[in-house]
Write a protein that holds these residues in place. Sequence first.
Motif, PDB file in Angstrom:
ATOM      1  N   GLU A  96      40.612  40.747  34.316  1.00  7.77           N
ATOM      2  CA  GLU A  96      40.763  40.906  35.760  1.00  7.77           C
ATOM      3  C   GLU A  96      39.898  39.879  36.463  1.00  7.77           C
ATOM      4  OE1 GLU A  96      39.630  44.919  36.543  1.00  7.77           O
ATOM      5  OE2 GLU A  96      37.535  44.618  35.982  1.00  7.77           O
ATOM      6  N   THR A 156      38.867  38.369  40.792  1.00  9.34           N
ATOM      7  CA  THR A 156      38.996  38.506  42.240  1.00  9.34           C
ATOM      8  C   THR A 156      39.953  37.439  42.757  1.00  9.34           C
ATOM      9  OG1 THR A 156      36.768  39.392  42.454  1.00  9.34           O
ATOM     10  CG2 THR A 156      37.772  38.459  44.432  1.00  9.34           C
ATOM     11  N   LYS A 170      41.658  42.463  44.257  1.00  8.66           N
ATOM     12  CA  LYS A 170      41.536  42.559  42.809  1.00  8.66           C
ATOM     13  C   LYS A 170      42.889  42.391  42.140  1.00  8.66           C
ATOM     14  CE  LYS A 170      40.039  45.765  39.151  1.00  8.66           C
ATOM     15  NZ  LYS A 170      39.480  47.123  38.885  1.00  8.66           N
TER      16      LYS A 170
END
Length: 289
Positions: free
Chosen positions: A117, A119, A129
């Motif tokens: 993951e 930003t 996100k």
Amino acid sequence: MSRRIDHLVIAVHDLDKAAAFYQRLGFQVGARNKHSWGTENRLVQFPGTFLELITVGEGANIPPHGQGTFSFGAFVRDYLQEREGLAMLVLDSQDAKADAASFAQQKIGAFQPFFFERTGKKPDGSETKVAFTLAFAALENASKAGFFVCQQHFPENFWNPAFQKHDNQATAVSSIALTAPDPDRLRRFVSAFTGEEPSRPAGHDLSYRLTDAHLDVMTPDDAGELYVSVEAELDQPSFVGFALRVEDIHRQAARLDAAEIPYQHVGSRLVVPASAAHGVAIAFEPTQN
């Protein structure tokens, strides 16, 4: 059901220089993103598909390939040690873990799924996100052609119509060209990866339907006829070009002329050769094609 193209991974030495070139082509190019393992990218987004311009950042700590693991960063790094260009084809996935198991069963990739993951940024600059799980496949003796599928966990945070508006009025990727000395030798792998059986548009060439696009597996000579100038590996498979649909092909020709970007007319297409486009030929074709 046919998979769609999720994105194309285009490896470049200078990320901002490549982004500036794609802007001259008429694309809106997103801000720089950084992966925790050291690669950095900038994206060109269309509805349901995107182009990923990617490089290896300074001080990157790229993890190596391991037993049962595929290192995305190592593949990009190793690719860039020899060339720029279209390094990887990525298809969509609804369940990457299940796809990884399927690839292993079909003996095209015994790798653990990879979750990460990061930003992202919205058009207004605010943060959001995004997260993905990748399942890799591996074609034997193909260090210049990578394959994986991508499951998006927060698609509502990733896809954004504001990012999909381009001055060149491009709407979608329509085809990808993969060259090989003997296209038939790739048939089992590509069929297993895409879930599709190919048609034969000409001679030994193969074409795989990917929802509203297609992957063409062809000899370097045949690719050269379609894409003018390609940078193909003569001893192994390599991705050499892709095509995009644009609303007004004449307007795009005028844009290329104004930007002094070389191109040739090939049928109804405008083709920017690989020698002028960071190692991958780029074709523009009318939307009605």
